[in-house]
Design an enzyme around this catalytic site. Structure first.
Site, PDB file in Angstrom:
ATOM      1  N   CYS A 119     -30.930  36.807   3.872  1.00 17.52           N
ATOM      2  CA  CYS A 119     -31.731  35.822   3.158  1.00 17.52           C
ATOM      3  C   CYS A 119     -30.853  34.996   2.209  1.00 17.52           C
ATOM      4  O   CYS A 119     -29.677  35.280   2.014  1.00 17.52           O
ATOM      5  CB  CYS A 119     -32.818  36.537   2.372  1.00 17.52           C
ATOM      6  SG  CYS A 119     -32.111  37.490   1.016  1.00 17.52           S
ATOM      7  N   CYS A 176     -31.148  42.963  -1.698  1.00 17.19           N
ATOM      8  CA  CYS A 176     -30.267  41.937  -1.126  1.00 17.19           C
ATOM      9  C   CYS A 176     -28.902  42.006  -1.823  1.00 17.19           C
ATOM     10  O   CYS A 176     -27.850  41.923  -1.184  1.00 17.19           O
ATOM     11  CB  CYS A 176     -30.866  40.553  -1.311  1.00 17.19           C
ATOM     12  SG  CYS A 176     -32.615  40.455  -0.909  1.00 17.19           S
ATOM     13  N   CYS A 190     -34.525  45.608   4.979  1.00 19.65           N
ATOM     14  CA  CYS A 190     -34.972  44.409   5.694  1.00 19.65           C
ATOM     15  C   CYS A 190     -34.272  44.221   7.031  1.00 19.65           C
ATOM     16  O   CYS A 190     -34.648  43.330   7.779  1.00 19.65           O
ATOM     17  CB  CYS A 190     -34.727  43.173   4.830  1.00 19.65           C
ATOM     18  SG  CYS A 190     -32.976  42.910   4.516  1.00 19.65           S
ATOM     19  N   ASP A 197     -31.259  43.128   7.516  1.00 21.70           N
ATOM     20  CA  ASP A 197     -30.207  42.115   7.462  1.00 21.70           C
ATOM     21  C   ASP A 197     -28.830  42.774   7.421  1.00 21.70           C
ATOM     22  O   ASP A 197     -28.723  43.972   7.193  1.00 21.70           O
ATOM     23  CB  ASP A 197     -30.389  41.215   6.235  1.00 21.70           C
ATOM     24  CG  ASP A 197     -31.637  40.358   6.350  1.00 21.70           C
ATOM     25  OD1 ASP A 197     -32.118  40.184   7.476  1.00 21.70           O
ATOM     26  OD2 ASP A 197     -32.111  39.879   5.323  1.00 21.70           O
TER      27      ASP A 197
HETATM   28 FE1  FES Z   1     -32.712  40.986   3.635  1.00 22.18          FE
HETATM   29 FE2  FES Z   1     -32.512  39.716   1.340  1.00 22.18          FE
HETATM   30  S1  FES Z   1     -34.318  40.060   2.499  1.00 22.18           S
HETATM   31  S2  FES Z   1     -30.955  40.686   2.444  1.00 22.18           S
END
Ligand code: FES
Length: 157
Positions: free
Chosen positions: A64, A108, A35, A37
């Site tokens: 998230c 995540c 993702c 992140d």
């Molecule tokens: Fe990226 Fe959860 S969607 S860490």
């Protein structure tokens, strides 16, 4: 019984151990390939009964709600664990009271696990404060990487 989402919501309303740890012994930063992140974790050790254990852990995240909830939970339950014990914790262990992550959210939790393992492996030299290796916060690191071409927007669950 509360759903995973409800428990995650509760956890991030009062997140634990957020922020840089200037006197950390180890730090790990990872980005999720799934993702985009990012998560950074710090660990600090202490001696207990002649054994080296985790005194405290903290994190900063650009991710998230699930990532924040798991990191908050994980940094609490790491206290008092040895490095080997901490390395042996899987995503479900790190999520603690949140329970098993839904399949779509496993990455995540894996981001938290990866950042932790890197922090546990990446011990800093005692003479080298973590601040020298990591003069910036995670957010400013990301902003400088994103300069000009990429705009990073926090994901909503
Ligand atoms: Fe990226 Fe959860 S969607 S860490």
């Amino acid at each position: 019984m509360k759903s995973f989402e409800e428990k995650a919501q509760e956890a991030i309303q009062n997140p634990q151990n957020i922020g840089e740890m200037p006197d950390a012994d180890g730090v790990g930063t990872v980005g999720s390939a799934d993702c985009g992140d990012m998560m950074r974790m710090w660990v600090k050790y202490k001696e207990k009964d002649g054994k080296k254990v985790i005194d405290k852990a903290s994190f900063q995240a650009f991710g998230c709600q699930t990532a924040l909830a798991v990191a908050s939970m994980a940094t609490e339950l790491l206290k008092g664990k040895s490095i080997e014990e901490a390395k042996g914790l899987g995503v479900d262990d790190l999520s603690g009271d949140l329970g098993s992550l839904p399949p779509m959210k496993i990455h995540c939790g894996e981001m938290v696990q990866d950042a932790l393992r890197q922090a546990l492996n990446g011990e800093l030299e005692p003479s080298q404060p973590s601040g020298l290796q990591n003069p910036n916060t995670l957010i400013s690191d990301m902003n400088s990487k994103a300069k000009g071409t990429i705009k990073i927007i926090p994901l909503e669950d």
